[in-house]
Enzyme design. Structure first.
Site, PDB file in Angstrom:
ATOM      1  N   ASP A  37       0.836  -1.324   0.152  1.00 41.44           N
ATOM      2  CA  ASP A  37      -0.055   0.042  -0.147  1.00 41.44           C
ATOM      3  C   ASP A  37       0.882   1.243   0.072  1.00 41.44           C
ATOM      4  O   ASP A  37       2.180   1.054   0.251  1.00 41.44           O
ATOM      5  CB  ASP A  37      -0.939   0.042   1.233  1.00 41.44           C
ATOM      6  CG  ASP A  37      -2.117   1.012   0.938  1.00 41.44           C
ATOM      7  OD1 ASP A  37      -3.274   0.480   0.637  1.00 41.44           O
ATOM      8  OD2 ASP A  37      -1.949   2.033   1.546  1.00 41.44           O
ATOM      9  N   VAL A  61       1.815   2.393  -6.777  1.00 41.89           N
ATOM     10  CA  VAL A  61       1.521   1.375  -7.969  1.00 41.89           C
ATOM     11  C   VAL A  61       1.555   2.280  -9.203  1.00 41.89           C
ATOM     12  O   VAL A  61       1.806   1.670 -10.410  1.00 41.89           O
ATOM     13  CB  VAL A  61       0.032   0.852  -7.928  1.00 41.89           C
ATOM     14  CG1 VAL A  61       0.074  -0.272  -6.866  1.00 41.89           C
ATOM     15  CG2 VAL A  61      -1.008   1.821  -7.929  1.00 41.89           C
ATOM     16  N   ASN A  87      -5.944  -3.934  -5.977  1.00 37.59           N
ATOM     17  CA  ASN A  87      -7.213  -3.438  -5.386  1.00 37.59           C
ATOM     18  C   ASN A  87      -7.105  -1.645  -5.211  1.00 37.59           C
ATOM     19  O   ASN A  87      -7.862  -1.125  -4.687  1.00 37.59           O
ATOM     20  CB  ASN A  87      -7.473  -3.848  -3.848  1.00 37.59           C
ATOM     21  CG  ASN A  87      -8.729  -3.190  -3.181  1.00 37.59           C
ATOM     22  OD1 ASN A  87      -9.895  -3.348  -3.937  1.00 37.59           O
ATOM     23  ND2 ASN A  87      -8.240  -2.715  -2.155  1.00 37.59           N
ATOM     24  N   TYR A 153     -13.943   7.541 -13.003  1.00 34.44           N
ATOM     25  CA  TYR A 153     -14.049   6.353 -12.271  1.00 34.44           C
ATOM     26  C   TYR A 153     -14.578   5.203 -13.315  1.00 34.44           C
ATOM     27  O   TYR A 153     -14.050   3.986 -13.317  1.00 34.44           O
ATOM     28  CB  TYR A 153     -14.974   6.432 -11.192  1.00 34.44           C
ATOM     29  CG  TYR A 153     -14.992   5.248 -10.184  1.00 34.44           C
ATOM     30  CD1 TYR A 153     -14.016   4.848  -9.385  1.00 34.44           C
ATOM     31  CD2 TYR A 153     -16.131   4.438 -10.617  1.00 34.44           C
ATOM     32  CE1 TYR A 153     -14.264   3.703  -8.637  1.00 34.44           C
ATOM     33  CE2 TYR A 153     -16.267   3.163  -9.612  1.00 34.44           C
ATOM     34  CZ  TYR A 153     -15.325   3.069  -8.804  1.00 34.44           C
ATOM     35  OH  TYR A 153     -15.497   1.791  -7.753  1.00 34.44           O
TER      36      TYR A 153
END
Length: 249
Positions: A37, A61, A87, A153
Site C-alpha cells: 500500500d 502502483v 485493489n 471512475y
C-alpha cells in the site's frame, strides 16, 4: 477451508477496506500475503496483525520501480508468487467530462489502470515461473453500467475489466488466469466521504441493489479467494459481478 494453502499472494491496496479483507481471507485459507500500500504504516500494521504469514510493503502502483520492488519482496520473503490482487484506487472526483480537471482524470486512470498494468508487468513473469496462478483486478459495477458525474471512475474500471480480458488471452499459455471482480457499493471508508456513517450509506445506496443493501468487504473477499484458488481453475477472462444485482436493473 484451506484452498490457498502454501500459496503466496501480493495485494496492492491492502491497507484497508476490500484489500484488507482479502488479505485476512487469504491468510485464513492458508496463504502467505504481501500487504502492499502507499501507506506503509497501515500496511505494516495489517501484516503485524496477520503474523508470520504476512509482510508489509510500501508501494506506489503508479511507479514502475515501486511496483517491481513489491514483487521482489514477495520472492525474497516467501520464495514465490502465485497470485496478484490489484485493489489500489484513487480518491474519485465527482464531475462530468466538462467539469473534470485533467489532473484528476490522469490520477484516476494512473492508479486504477496504469497501476494494474505495472503490477502485472512484474508479477506475471514470477507467477508463470512458478507454474502459473491467478491475477484478480478489483473493478466495479460502474465498469459495466454508467452513473452520473463519474466519468474518470467509470472509464478506469471499464478499462480494468478489459485489461483483464486481454491479459487472459496473452497469458493462458503461461497458466496464468486473469479475471476482474466487480463489486457494488461496499461498506468501506470511501463511502464515508459521501455519507455520515454506514447506516446512512446503506439507506441511501442499498435500494439500488436487488438484495436491498450494500456489501460487507468480507463478501468481496470471499469472491476474490475463489478466483485466486484452484476452485476457479477453469475461469479466466471473466468479470465476476458481486454487486447484489445492481447491474441487473
Amino acid at each position: 477451508m484451506n484452498r490457498l494453502q502454501g500459496s503466496v499472494v501480493l495485494i496492492a491496496g491492502a491497507a484497508s477496506g476490500i484489500g484488507a479483507a482479502i488479505a485476512r481471507r487469504c491468510v485464513a485459507e492458508g496463504a502467505s500475503v504481501v500487504c502492499a500500500d502507499h501507506d506503509l504504516a497501515v500496511a505494516q500494521a495489517l501484516a503485524d496483525e496477520l503474523g508470520s504469514s504476512a509482510a508489509g510493503c510500501q508501494c506506489d502502483v503508479t511507479d514502475a520501480d515501486s511496483a517491481r520492488s513489491a514483487v521482489d519482496m514477495a520472492k525474497q520473503r516467501f520464495g514465490r508468487l502465485d497470485g496478484l490482487v490489484h485493489n489500489a484506487a484513487a480518491p474519485s472526483t465527482n464531475a462530468s467530462v466538462v467539469d473534470l480537471d485533467e489532473k484528476s482524470w490522469r490520477h484516476e486512470l494512473d492508479v486504477s489502470l496504469t497501476g494494474a498494468f505495472l503490477m502485472s508487468k512484474y508479477a506475471v513473469p514470477l507467477i508463470a515461473a512458478g507454474g502459473g496462478g491467478s491475477v484478480v483486478f478489483i473493478g466495479s459495477q460502474f465498469g459495466r453500467v454508467a452513473t452520473t458525474r463519474a466519468v474518470a471512475y467509470c472509464a478506469a474500471k471499464a478499462g480494468l475489466i478489459h485489461l483483464a480480458k486481454a491479459m487472459a488471452v496473452d497469458h493462458a499459455p503461461d497458466k496464468v488466469r486473469v479475471n476482474s471482480l466487480s463489486p457494488g457499493a461496499v461498506a468501506t471508508t470511501r463511502l464515508l466521504r459521501r455519507f455520515p456513517d454506514f447506516d446512512a450509506a446503506n439507506a441511501g445506496l442499498g435500494p439500488a441493489h436487488l438484495l436491498g443493501r450494500i456489501a460487507e468487504p468480507e463478501e468481496i473477499a470471499a469472491a476474490a479467494a475463489f478466483l485466486l484458488s484452484s476452485d476457479a481453475s477453469f475461469v479466466t477472462g471473466s468479470d465476476m459481478l458481486v454487486d447484489g444485482g445492481y447491474a441487473t436493473r
